[in-house]
Design an enzyme around this catalytic site. Structure first.
Site, short mmCIF file in Angstrom:
data_model
loop_
_atom_site.label_atom_id
_atom_site.label_comp_id
_atom_site.label_asym_id
_atom_site.label_seq_id
_atom_site.Cartn_x
_atom_site.Cartn_y
_atom_site.Cartn_z
N ASP A 128 0.91 -1.25 -0.01
CA ASP A 128 0.07 -0.01 0.14
C ASP A 128 1.07 1.21 0.13
O ASP A 128 1.64 1.36 0.93
CB ASP A 128 -0.78 -0.05 1.36
CG ASP A 128 -1.92 1.02 1.19
OD1 ASP A 128 -2.11 2.02 0.31
OD2 ASP A 128 -3.02 0.73 1.93
N ARG A 130 -0.09 4.07 -0.53
CA ARG A 130 -1.17 5.46 -0.11
C ARG A 130 -0.54 6.12 1.20
O ARG A 130 0.09 5.69 1.97
CB ARG A 130 -2.40 5.14 0.23
CG ARG A 130 -3.22 4.78 -1.05
CD ARG A 130 -4.42 4.45 -0.91
NE ARG A 130 -4.63 3.15 0.05
CZ ARG A 130 -5.95 2.56 0.57
NH1 ARG A 130 -7.00 3.02 0.41
NH2 ARG A 130 -5.64 1.42 1.48
#
Length: 198
Positions: A128, A130
């Site tokens: 991930d 983000r």
């Protein structure tokens, strides 16, 4: 940091009468064009607002892909915020941060048997990518430092807390199971540690 506030109606399902205010920002270090959608002037209320950090998902939000539950979570959130008020931060972080074209490459690998995390790793990306710091920056720009967060993702809670946003309550979204997304949801629970009851 807030640039423009514009009133817009939203259409969810058969409804076209969900009013909200759309805000743009300037000054994000990434240069990404994140926006906030404010329901019932939640940024001026004295209470702690409902907030959702929703990462852009063109395939799910717009084209209703059967591979994920992003569009359903977005619609659920808008309905909830229409009723109770809230702030939806729509973040330009397609494919958990790998971008749309890479996400489509990951789809191809998923068709060959990999799950969404394995596909991203195979393409050379972490699970991930983000970063929710800019979401925290947007909330600070709105004068908000305490939230009731709508999420199943513990990373969002951790990241906001690390950037001086106090999460006083976590409200889970429903688990939107449909044909084609069961393995995706299982991978989110196993690899992403999402709080899902499957």
């Amino acid at each position: 940091m807030i640039t423009v506030r514009a009133r817009v109606p939203f259409k969810i399902g058969q409804r076209s009468d969900i009013p909200a205010e759309l805000l743009s920002f300037h000054g994000f270090n990434s240069g990404k064009e994140h926006v906030a959608i404010i329901f019932k002037q939640a940024d001026t209320a004295a209470n702690v607002p409902l907030v959702r950090l929703h990462s852009e998902c063109l395939t799910g939000d717009v084209f209703h892909s059967s591979r994920c539950d992003c569009g359903e979570q977005l619609n659920e959130t808008i309905e909830k915020m229409h009723q109770f008020g809230g702030i939806l931060l729509y973040l330009r972080q397609e494919g958990r941060g790998i971008g749309l074209y890479n996400k489509l490459d990951a789809y191809q690998l998923q068709s060959q048997g990999m799950n969404t995390y394995e596909a991203n790793n195979h393409l050379g990306f972490d699970d991930d990518l983000r970063d929710f710091k800019e979401a925290a920056d947007a909330l600070h720009a709105l004068g908000i430092n305490k939230v009731r967060l709508i999420t199943n993702n513990p990373k969002k809670v951790r990241d906001l807390s690390q950037h001086n946003i106090q999460v006083v309550e976590v409200l889970k979204t429903q688990v939107h199971i449909k044909e084609g997304n069961q393995e995706y949801l299982q991978a989110k629970a196993l690899y992403g540690h999402h709080n899902l009851s499957l």
